[in-house]
Design an enzyme around this catalytic site. Structure first.
Site, PDB file in Angstrom:
ATOM      1  N   HIS A  17       0.853  -1.284   0.101  1.00 32.02           N
ATOM      2  CA  HIS A  17       0.076  -0.007   0.125  1.00 32.02           C
ATOM      3  C   HIS A  17       0.924   1.299  -0.011  1.00 32.02           C
ATOM      4  O   HIS A  17       0.545   2.195  -0.669  1.00 32.02           O
ATOM      5  CB  HIS A  17      -0.749   0.152   1.139  1.00 32.02           C
ATOM      6  CG  HIS A  17      -1.925  -0.938   1.386  1.00 32.02           C
ATOM      7  ND1 HIS A  17      -2.166  -1.641   2.584  1.00 32.02           N
ATOM      8  CD2 HIS A  17      -2.839  -1.495   0.564  1.00 32.02           C
ATOM      9  CE1 HIS A  17      -2.912  -2.573   2.398  1.00 32.02           C
ATOM     10  NE2 HIS A  17      -3.673  -2.679   1.310  1.00 32.02           N
ATOM     11  N   LYS A  41     -15.595  -7.565   5.344  1.00 33.84           N
ATOM     12  CA  LYS A  41     -14.607  -8.123   5.415  1.00 33.84           C
ATOM     13  C   LYS A  41     -14.369  -8.458   7.187  1.00 33.84           C
ATOM     14  O   LYS A  41     -15.044  -7.552   7.923  1.00 33.84           O
ATOM     15  CB  LYS A  41     -13.276  -7.540   5.045  1.00 33.84           C
ATOM     16  CG  LYS A  41     -12.790  -7.395   3.690  1.00 33.84           C
ATOM     17  CD  LYS A  41     -11.845  -6.533   3.343  1.00 33.84           C
ATOM     18  CE  LYS A  41     -11.279  -6.797   1.904  1.00 33.84           C
ATOM     19  NZ  LYS A  41     -10.046  -6.071   1.628  1.00 33.84           N
ATOM     20  N   ARG A  90      -2.291  -6.467  -8.264  1.00 37.94           N
ATOM     21  CA  ARG A  90      -1.229  -7.293  -7.916  1.00 37.94           C
ATOM     22  C   ARG A  90      -0.982  -8.337  -8.983  1.00 37.94           C
ATOM     23  O   ARG A  90      -0.665  -8.168 -10.014  1.00 37.94           O
ATOM     24  CB  ARG A  90      -1.219  -7.923  -6.556  1.00 37.94           C
ATOM     25  CG  ARG A  90      -0.919  -7.122  -5.381  1.00 37.94           C
ATOM     26  CD  ARG A  90      -1.520  -7.315  -4.188  1.00 37.94           C
ATOM     27  NE  ARG A  90      -3.127  -7.322  -4.092  1.00 37.94           N
ATOM     28  CZ  ARG A  90      -3.864  -7.500  -3.056  1.00 37.94           C
ATOM     29  NH1 ARG A  90      -3.179  -7.776  -2.050  1.00 37.94           N
ATOM     30  NH2 ARG A  90      -5.056  -7.421  -3.219  1.00 37.94           N
ATOM     31  N   SER A 128      -3.231  -7.605   3.183  1.00 36.93           N
ATOM     32  CA  SER A 128      -3.449  -7.415   4.356  1.00 36.93           C
ATOM     33  C   SER A 128      -3.954  -8.602   5.188  1.00 36.93           C
ATOM     34  O   SER A 128      -3.557  -9.107   6.544  1.00 36.93           O
ATOM     35  CB  SER A 128      -4.630  -6.407   4.577  1.00 36.93           C
ATOM     36  OG  SER A 128      -4.056  -4.992   4.164  1.00 36.93           O
TER      37      SER A 128
HETATM   38  P1  ADP Z   1      -9.890  -3.764  -0.366  1.00 33.00           P
HETATM   39  O1  ADP Z   1      -9.723  -2.078  -1.027  1.00 33.00           O
HETATM   40  O2  ADP Z   1     -10.110  -4.597  -1.604  1.00 33.00           O
HETATM   41  O3  ADP Z   1     -10.374  -3.725   0.746  1.00 33.00           O
HETATM   42  P2  ADP Z   1      -7.001  -3.317   0.645  1.00 33.00           P
HETATM   43  O4  ADP Z   1      -7.353  -2.305   1.526  1.00 33.00           O
HETATM   44  O5  ADP Z   1      -6.114  -4.573   1.107  1.00 33.00           O
HETATM   45  O6  ADP Z   1      -8.242  -4.069  -0.057  1.00 33.00           O
HETATM   46  O7  ADP Z   1      -6.158  -2.791  -0.815  1.00 33.00           O
HETATM   47  C1  ADP Z   1      -6.340  -1.528  -1.158  1.00 33.00           C
HETATM   48  C2  ADP Z   1      -5.871  -1.117  -2.397  1.00 33.00           C
HETATM   49  O8  ADP Z   1      -4.389  -1.462  -2.355  1.00 33.00           O
HETATM   50  C3  ADP Z   1      -6.517  -2.153  -3.602  1.00 33.00           C
HETATM   51  O9  ADP Z   1      -6.507  -1.307  -4.829  1.00 33.00           O
HETATM   52  C4  ADP Z   1      -5.437  -3.380  -3.542  1.00 33.00           C
HETATM   53  O10 ADP Z   1      -5.362  -4.072  -4.861  1.00 33.00           O
HETATM   54  C5  ADP Z   1      -4.138  -2.653  -3.297  1.00 33.00           C
HETATM   55  N1  ADP Z   1      -3.186  -3.296  -2.946  1.00 33.00           N
HETATM   56  C6  ADP Z   1      -3.059  -4.237  -1.779  1.00 33.00           C
HETATM   57  N2  ADP Z   1      -1.989  -5.048  -1.583  1.00 33.00           N
HETATM   58  C7  ADP Z   1      -1.416  -4.267  -2.662  1.00 33.00           C
HETATM   59  C8  ADP Z   1      -0.197  -4.534  -3.050  1.00 33.00           C
HETATM   60  N3  ADP Z   1       0.798  -5.602  -2.433  1.00 33.00           N
HETATM   61  N4  ADP Z   1       0.474  -3.959  -3.770  1.00 33.00           N
HETATM   62  C9  ADP Z   1      -0.051  -2.970  -4.577  1.00 33.00           C
HETATM   63  N5  ADP Z   1      -1.112  -2.661  -4.281  1.00 33.00           N
HETATM   64  C10 ADP Z   1      -1.881  -3.574  -3.261  1.00 33.00           C
END
Ligand code: ADP
Length: 160
Positions: A17, A41, A90, A128
């Site tokens: 992130h 979630k 990803r 996460s």
């Molecule tokens: P969500 O929005 O699905 O609840 P997250 O909070 O985990 O998921 O992720 C927020 C954003 O960050 C999403 O666009 C997700 O694809 C991106 N993201 C999560 N992990 C990574 C990573 N390792 N590298 C790049 N982007 C990521």
């Protein structure tokens, strides 16, 4: 001025992130990292804890601020007068979900653009949920998250 919003659950924020936020902050004039309060979630951290961890992790970026929101992401963007939604990509698996979400957001708010940034190879496996699962099993996640997130995970898991 282009204002972009990077929405997500950030439960907790990890290095993948942070990398996306750093790169988006170089592309757009201002970036709001928007912590979604009530995703469908299993959350480990409350919205204020998630926002505080993100704020600490991104404090080195002058044009980035952290906020939290409920409801539709597009409504949050309109309230902020933002133009762009930033998402991270990803694996191919992310693409289908992100494409579907981008099309949905476009149906509700055609004036907004979704911009996806590809993850760096070293973060492509990071999520996460994986961070939480490894930490819960007693594994070492110190390479995946900043030290203040590591402490928050230790604290939270010791109490649960
Ligand atoms: P969500 O929005 O699905 O609840 P997250 O909070 O985990 O998921 O992720 C927020 C954003 O960050 C999403 O666009 C997700 O694809 C991106 N993201 C999560 N992990 C990574 C990573 N390792 N590298 C790049 N982007 C990521």
């Amino acid at each position: 001025m282009t204002l972009a919003v990077y929405p997500g659950s950030f439960d907790p924020i990890h290095r993948g992130h942070i990398d996306v936020a750093e790169r988006a902050a170089r592309i757009f004039d201002q970036l709001v990292v928007a912590v979604y309060a009530t995703p469908q979630k299993n959350l480990l951290f409350g919205v204020h804890e998630r926002a505080e961890m993100a704020r600490h992790a991104l404090a080195h970026l002058d044009n980035v601020r952290v906020a939290h929101y409920e409801g539709m992401t597009v409504d949050f963007l309109r309230a902020q007068e933002a133009q762009v939604i930033v998402r991270g990509l990803r694996m191919a698996y992310d693409f289908d979900l992100e494409y579907q979400m981008a099309l949905t957001n476009c149906a509700f708010a055609p004036e907004l653009e979704t911009v996806c940034l590809f993850t760096k190879l070293e973060y492509s496996y990071l999520s996460s949920s994986q961070v939480k699962a490894i930490a819960l099993a007693g594994g070492d996640v110190s390479e995946m998250v900043p030290s203040h997130v590591l402490s928050a995970l230790d604290h939270k898991l010791a109490r649960s």
